[in-house]
Design a protein around this motif. Structure first.
Motif, mmCIF file in Angstrom:
data_model
loop_
_atom_site.group_PDB
_atom_site.id
_atom_site.type_symbol
_atom_site.label_atom_id
_atom_site.label_comp_id
_atom_site.label_asym_id
_atom_site.label_seq_id
_atom_site.Cartn_x
_atom_site.Cartn_y
_atom_site.Cartn_z
ATOM 1 N N GLY B 429 12.812 -27.359 -118.534
ATOM 2 C CA GLY B 429 13.695 -26.799 -119.554
ATOM 3 C C GLY B 429 13.022 -26.069 -120.677
ATOM 4 O O GLY B 429 13.679 -25.346 -121.422
ATOM 5 N N SER B 430 11.717 -26.251 -120.867
ATOM 6 C CA SER B 430 11.094 -25.594 -122.011
ATOM 7 C C SER B 430 9.689 -25.117 -121.684
ATOM 8 O O SER B 430 9.047 -25.625 -120.773
ATOM 9 N N VAL B 431 9.256 -24.156 -122.483
ATOM 10 C CA VAL B 431 7.920 -23.598 -122.312
ATOM 11 C C VAL B 431 7.142 -23.841 -123.606
ATOM 12 O O VAL B 431 7.655 -23.577 -124.698
ATOM 13 N N ALA B 432 5.935 -24.396 -123.459
ATOM 14 C CA ALA B 432 5.076 -24.614 -124.626
ATOM 15 C C ALA B 432 4.186 -23.398 -124.809
ATOM 16 O O ALA B 432 3.631 -22.870 -123.838
ATOM 17 N N ILE B 433 4.091 -22.970 -126.068
ATOM 18 C CA ILE B 433 3.231 -21.819 -126.368
ATOM 19 C C ILE B 433 2.260 -22.242 -127.476
ATOM 20 O O ILE B 433 2.683 -22.602 -128.569
ATOM 21 N N VAL B 434 1.000 -22.215 -127.170
ATOM 22 C CA VAL B 434 -0.023 -22.538 -128.176
ATOM 23 C C VAL B 434 -0.864 -21.279 -128.362
ATOM 24 O O VAL B 434 -1.446 -20.768 -127.406
ATOM 25 N N ARG B 435 -0.870 -20.794 -129.583
ATOM 26 C CA ARG B 435 -1.588 -19.542 -129.834
ATOM 27 C C ARG B 435 -2.716 -19.758 -130.823
ATOM 28 O O ARG B 435 -2.564 -20.443 -131.832
ATOM 29 N N ARG B 452 7.774 -23.965 -129.119
ATOM 30 C CA ARG B 452 8.490 -24.380 -127.914
ATOM 31 C C ARG B 452 9.645 -23.407 -127.700
ATOM 32 O O ARG B 452 10.362 -23.058 -128.637
ATOM 33 N N PHE B 453 9.792 -23.004 -126.465
ATOM 34 C CA PHE B 453 10.921 -22.126 -126.146
ATOM 35 C C PHE B 453 11.844 -22.883 -125.220
ATOM 36 O O PHE B 453 11.444 -23.317 -124.131
ATOM 37 N N ASP B 454 13.073 -23.077 -125.686
ATOM 38 C CA ASP B 454 14.074 -23.782 -124.884
ATOM 39 C C ASP B 454 14.793 -22.759 -123.998
ATOM 40 O O ASP B 454 15.402 -21.816 -124.503
ATOM 41 N N VAL B 455 14.706 -22.972 -122.718
ATOM 42 C CA VAL B 455 15.225 -21.973 -121.784
ATOM 43 C C VAL B 455 16.745 -21.906 -121.855
ATOM 44 O O VAL B 455 17.344 -20.828 -121.859
ATOM 45 N N SER B 457 18.909 -22.778 -124.348
ATOM 46 C CA SER B 457 19.467 -22.202 -125.576
ATOM 47 C C SER B 457 18.797 -20.884 -125.965
ATOM 48 O O SER B 457 19.235 -20.214 -126.883
ATOM 49 N N ARG B 458 17.701 -20.559 -125.254
ATOM 50 C CA ARG B 458 16.934 -19.341 -125.522
ATOM 51 C C ARG B 458 16.431 -19.303 -126.964
ATOM 52 O O ARG B 458 16.403 -18.252 -127.607
ATOM 53 N N LYS B 459 16.090 -20.495 -127.467
ATOM 54 C CA LYS B 459 15.609 -20.551 -128.852
ATOM 55 C C LYS B 459 14.129 -20.877 -128.868
ATOM 56 O O LYS B 459 13.651 -21.743 -128.125
ATOM 57 N N LEU B 460 13.432 -20.164 -129.735
ATOM 58 C CA LEU B 460 12.010 -20.374 -129.921
ATOM 59 C C LEU B 460 11.829 -21.139 -131.226
ATOM 60 O O LEU B 460 12.297 -20.718 -132.271
ATOM 61 N N ALA B 461 11.145 -22.292 -131.143
ATOM 62 C CA ALA B 461 10.972 -23.104 -132.343
ATOM 63 C C ALA B 461 9.502 -23.341 -132.600
ATOM 64 O O ALA B 461 8.751 -23.660 -131.685
ATOM 65 N N ALA B 462 9.102 -23.178 -133.878
ATOM 66 C CA ALA B 462 7.723 -23.505 -134.253
ATOM 67 C C ALA B 462 7.667 -25.002 -134.498
ATOM 68 O O ALA B 462 8.424 -25.546 -135.300
ATOM 69 N N THR B 463 6.739 -25.686 -133.820
ATOM 70 C CA THR B 463 6.694 -27.147 -133.945
ATOM 71 C C THR B 463 5.450 -27.638 -134.658
ATOM 72 O O THR B 463 5.396 -28.783 -135.077
ATOM 73 N N GLY B 464 4.448 -26.814 -134.751
ATOM 74 C CA GLY B 464 3.239 -27.286 -135.401
ATOM 75 C C GLY B 464 2.300 -26.157 -135.741
ATOM 76 O O GLY B 464 2.441 -25.030 -135.250
ATOM 77 N N ARG B 465 1.314 -26.473 -136.594
ATOM 78 C CA ARG B 465 0.365 -25.454 -137.025
ATOM 79 C C ARG B 465 -0.898 -26.138 -137.538
ATOM 80 O O ARG B 465 -0.828 -27.184 -138.183
ATOM 81 N N ILE B 466 -2.034 -25.575 -137.203
ATOM 82 C CA ILE B 466 -3.304 -26.080 -137.719
ATOM 83 C C ILE B 466 -3.957 -24.928 -138.467
ATOM 84 O O ILE B 466 -4.183 -23.856 -137.891
ATOM 85 N N ASP B 467 -4.266 -25.120 -139.722
ATOM 86 C CA ASP B 467 -4.905 -24.071 -140.506
ATOM 87 C C ASP B 467 -6.325 -24.478 -140.882
ATOM 88 O O ASP B 467 -6.741 -25.603 -140.631
#
Lengths: 306, 658
Positions: B429-435, B452-455, B457-467
């Motif tokens: 159901g979802s695709v993880a994207i780590v950039r 995370r992209f939910d297939v 609902s077609r929604k892309l959500a930012a779930t985390g960030r490392i700076d």
């Protein structure tokens, strides 16, 4: 191959030449003994030049076998050409080359080259040495071709209608040159020509082609001996079909007011005597025919049967 | 030979005017250079124009003389003069063609003469024509002698071509239609063959094949011209027949030879490989995708899906810079990109004994595409040109699409984004994207973003960030995208950490103070980290799924350490190689018990197959049959039995070991 032995300069054995569907020569066989002069005669388109091309290795016959000095000219053309002199029907050479340049070119090709002889002949024929070949007259081209053909001291001379387009003087000079060559070296000659007077003076043997078929192949003397013009008066029309007339083998009969004239190809003194003494025949006379008359009788519109 | 030289010197003598014309043409460059308004210098214009005029006139003469020097006489049946002389047919032909060659090349030299005498700048111009950078990389480095030879061959080719075409044209025979038909047929064969090589990326095969074709064509043209004279003589019909028969039979041999060569060149099986230098295994280890150069194919790399147990294989046709193949989580499907102008995603059913490549109908636009299959293989995520799209590979139906990042006009930047973007299809159901966003300068810091992209609902959500990250950044995920390993390289020092796959939160540093060199996930969820190559004994650190250190293993020998595979739960195949040796080092293979930390030697002189793996979005150790694969220094692919150490060579390599 038994007939193509060392005594024969050239031999054709059942040679057939075709151009597409048209047959130029069909099952032609004859041979030319060394040292003889063979005249191959025929009307235009009879197949003479096609046979010459086969003899010179320039064309491969569809059927049959050609040999020159026992070798196949198609396979061994270059080697055989060193022993041959050729005067083609239409003499040709690079048009920008002068006679002298052409002679120099040829001198490099032959194992023995009579350069002086060529020079002498060109002078005698009055062929200019520094005029390009393309600007020479037809007669001069033919004379140059003959001079070049003789320059290689050939064992066999092939002359394909060398007098074509020549005036009387040039024709006479050409035949004189040939006679001289024959007298000096005994060169074998194969000659085609429409100048039957000239041929008659030289030829030992004659072949006559008609529509690609060889009608006659025999010594000239024999040919002339069996052809006669017979004229006679008759009181009975059945004379024409009589057995005594058939024995003379008439080719053509011409009815005239004074009687009948026939050209016969089976003349003999005995047969003629029987015919002259036959009932209904009067004033029968036989006169010899020239080669030209024989040729016309054989190849003219009404002739054909040898 | 006497006939040849006689004809040659006669033909040269007849065309003496050409030399004079060439000398006059040689003065033209001086006039050109003196024209007002020339941008370049006098000497440069003079020399360049002299070269151009010389080369052009030589080729023009070859065409004109080739078409006329013999063809006209043949057509006008005037060859009987030569044929009635004691000159062989070959000498008649060769003498004339030799004259054409001498006149064409000689006139070019004469044209060059005045400019050379005046300035001598031609050598510099010729040297300029041999600069390596001006010649395509796939062609051999030019040299003056090679260029001269190429010009001579070109002139000869043009002369022979003009002779044959001129003679055919003059014949006006109806058989010309047959000639044309054969030409078209052979042309189609050559075109299709060339296209097949082009599509197979076999550039060197295409070059070699083309060279072969040119040589055959030249030989055919020369032989055809000679055959016409030697066999046709004064018979135009026979001459045409001899020419056509020779020309087309040789050309047919060339075309069919080219086709056969192309088929041989591209029809490669794994046994044709000279070795394996790259690859990847399916998650279940039943199939591997491997790549290596084929023997006698100019090092052209081929890529195969290969079953190490059965030997079954499927040859792929990818380009190296396109997406690496992707396997579904259950190992039932593989996808990859094929095609040169039209790039399409292909798929293969790996449950079949002999998989076949099938088209999906899904095309990718850019060269930078990343592929990820869902665990079942029924869904496919494609990241291409900054857009993430989800498809059903069966039928090619697009389910959803989202824009991830902007496409840059500068390809380099785009490519960097591609390299730093990781996608994973951890569930259906979802695709993880780590950039990864590397620091743009030494003073700046980089970051990692997790989406995370939910297939459905077609929604892309930012779930985390490392700076605040510095140095070179590398990310590799586990198969469920619940964890990832982040490696920061600052100079020679590595800092390796385990991160939460959703938020990016630090779970633990791997190795003492995070100085593990590499780390890989284990099948049951834990992970193993390796020490940096030093002279001290190499170490392994085994961690649990929660990041807690479970075991420390002293391998009791120094060198590069590489965890190769997990042949069975709790057992690792580990290689320790000599330090500093990079490519296929002859390592010692050890089997390590993760529970007790004990280890034993299995084999020597091998490198685990994972050593040659493509850089992947995930870094879970291979299991199953692929876990037993290793590479020998000569590139051989070897199966190792950890219990006995017995080695079975699957593909025999012929690399020269370094």
């Amino acid at each position: 191959m038994s007939s193509h032995d060392g005594q024969k300069a050239l031999c054709l054995d059942h040679v057939t030449v075709r151009y597409g569907k048209a047959t130029a020569a069909e099952a032609v066989s004859f041979s030319v003994p060394r040292g003889s002069v063979y005249a191959l005669l025929g009307r235009n388109g009879a197949g003479k030049s096609s046979l010459i091309r086969c003899l010179l290795g320039q064309r491969k016959p569809q059927e049959g076998e050609v040999t020159i000095f026992g070798e196949d000219p198609w396979s061994n053309r270059a080697r055989l050409m060193a022993r041959l002199g050729v005067v083609p029907e239409e003499p040709d050479a690079p048009p920008d080359m002068t006679a002298r340049q052409i002679a120099a070119f040829c001198s490099r090709l032959y194992p023995s080259w009579d350069g002086n002889g060529v020079e002498t002949r060109l002078r005698r024929f009055a062929v200019p040495g520094d005029v390009p070949f393309g600007r020479l007259s037809k007669g001069q081209k033919g004379q140059l071709a003959l001079a070049l053909a003789l320059g290689g001291l050939p064992e066999l001379l092939v002359l394909d209608d060398p007098t074509l387009g020549l005036d009387v003087v040039a024709r006479k000079a050409l035949f004189e040159e040939l006679v001289e060559e024959l007298a000096e070296r005994g060169t074998t000659v194969l000659l085609t020509s429409h100048d039957l007077g000239g041929v008659e003076a030289m030829a030992d043997r004659v072949g006559i082609l008609k529509e690609g078929r060889l009608l006659v192949d025999e010594p000239l003397d024999d040919l002339k001996a069996r052809f006669r013009r017979v004229s006679f008066g008759q009181s009975d029309a059945t004379v024409h079909g009589s057995e005594t007339m058939k024995a003379l083998d008439p080719l053509a009969l011409k009815q005239a007011a004074w009687g009948t004239e026939a050209v016969v190809s089976g003349f003999s003194e005995e047969a003629f005597a029987r015919f002259a003494a036959a009932p209904g025949v009067s004033d029968a006379e036989a006169s010899p025919l020239s080669l030209e008359e024989i040729f016309i009788a054989l190849c003219g519109e009404e002739g054909g049967r040898p | 030979m006497r006939g040849f030289t006689a004809v040659l010197s006669r033909e040269l003598g007849l065309r003496k005017a050409i030399w004079a014309a060439a000398l006059v043409a040689g003065l033209l460059p001086f006039l050109l250079a003196a024209l007002p308004g020339m941008t370049y210098g006098y000497a440069e214009v003079r020399d360049a124009s002299a070269l151009a005029i010389a080369a052009g006139s030589g080729e023009l003469l070859a065409l004109v003389l080739g078409a006329t020097v013999l063809g006209r006489e043949l057509a006008e049946r005037r060859l009987s003069f030569d044929l009635a002389r004691p000159i062989g047919g070959l000498a008649i032909w060769a003498g004339r063609m030799g004259a054409v060659l001498i006149l064409s090349l000689g006139s070019a030299l004469v044209i060059l003469l005045p400019a050379t005498l005046a300035g001598g700048g031609l050598a510099a111009l010729a040297a300029r024509a041999t600069v390596r950078s001006e010649v395509p990389w796939y062609l051999p480095a030019p040299n003056p002698l090679g260029l001269v030879l190429l010009y001579v061959v070109t002139v000869l080719f043009l002369a022979a071509l003009a002779h044959v075409l001129g003679t055919l044209g003059r014949s006006r025979s109806p058989w010309l239609l047959l000639d044309a038909a054969i030409f078209v047929t052979l042309g189609v064969v050559v075109f299709l063959t060339g296209r097949a090589l082009y599509r197979a990326e076999a550039l060197f095969g295409l070059i070699d094949g083309s060279l072969f074709l040119v040589i055959v064509a030249l030989a055919a043209l020369l032989a055809a011209g000679a055959a016409q004279v030697t066999h046709g003589r004064t018979d135009a019909r026979a001459g045409h027949r001899a020419l056509s028969a020779t020309l087309w039979s040789l050309c047919a041999v060339g075309a069919l030879g080219f086709a056969g060569y192309a088929r041989w060149f591209t029809n490669v099986s794994p046994s044709d490989l000279a070795g394996v230098y790259a690859g990847q295994a399916s998650p279940d280890g039943r199939w591997v995708c491997m790549e290596g150069p084929a023997r006698h194919r100019r090092d052209l790399p081929f890529r195969f899906l290969y079953n190490p147990t059965t030997g079954a294989f499927l040859r792929l046709r990818p380009r190296w810079w396109r997406a690496n193949p992707a396997f579904s989580g259950n190992g039932s499907r593989c996808v990859w990109v094929e095609g040169r102008d039209r790039r399409e995603i292909m798929t293969a059913d790996l449950t079949a004994a002999h998989p076949v490549a099938e088209r999906t109908g899904i095309e990718v636009a850019g060269v930078d595409s990343r592929l990820a299959l869902s665990p079942s293989g029924r869904r496919l995520a494609v990241l291409s040109n900054g857009t993430l799209s989800v498809y059903e590979p069966d039928g090619g139906k697009q389910l959803a699409s989202v824009h991830i990042y902007g496409t840059d006009t500068l390809h380099k930047l785009n490519f960097e984004k591609y390299l730093g973007s990781h996608i994973l299809f951890p569930d259906e159901g979802s695709v993880a994207i780590v950039r990864v966003h590397p620091p743009e300068s030494d003073q700046a810091t980089g970051s990692v973003t997790i989406q995370r992209f939910d297939v459905a609902s077609r929604k892309l959500a930012a779930t985390g960030r490392i700076d605040g990250l510095s140095g070179q950044l590398l990310v590799q995920l586990n198969r469920t995208a619940s964890r990832f390993i982040l490696r920061e390289r600052d100079g020679a020092a590595w800092t390796t950490s385990l991160r939460d796959g959703t938020t990016g939160a630090l779970l633990t540093l791997l190795g003492p103070e995070g100085h593990a060199r590499e780390a890989s996930f284990l099948a049951e969820g834990g992970l193993v980290a390796t020490s940096v190559a030093k002279t001290e004994p190499s170490m392994l650190w085994i961690y649990g799924e929660d990041g807690s250190l479970r075991q420390t293993v002293d391998l009791e020998r120094a060198g590069v350490v590489l965890v190769g595979s997990e042949p069975r739960p709790g057992r690792l195949l580990v290689a320790v190689g000599p330090p500093g040796k990079g490519w296929f080092p002859a390592c010692s293979l050890l089997e390590v018990d993760t529970a007790s930390g004990s280890h034993r030697a299995v084999a020597d002189g091998l490198t685990p197959f994972t050593w040659a793996w493509w850089y992947s979005d995930t870094c879970t150790l291979p299991t199953g049959p692929a876990a037993l694969l290793a590479l020998a220094p000569d590139g051989s692919l070897v199966r190792v039995d950890p219990a006995t150490g017995q080695q079975t060579t699957l593909i025999r390599g012929t690399f020269k070991p370094k």
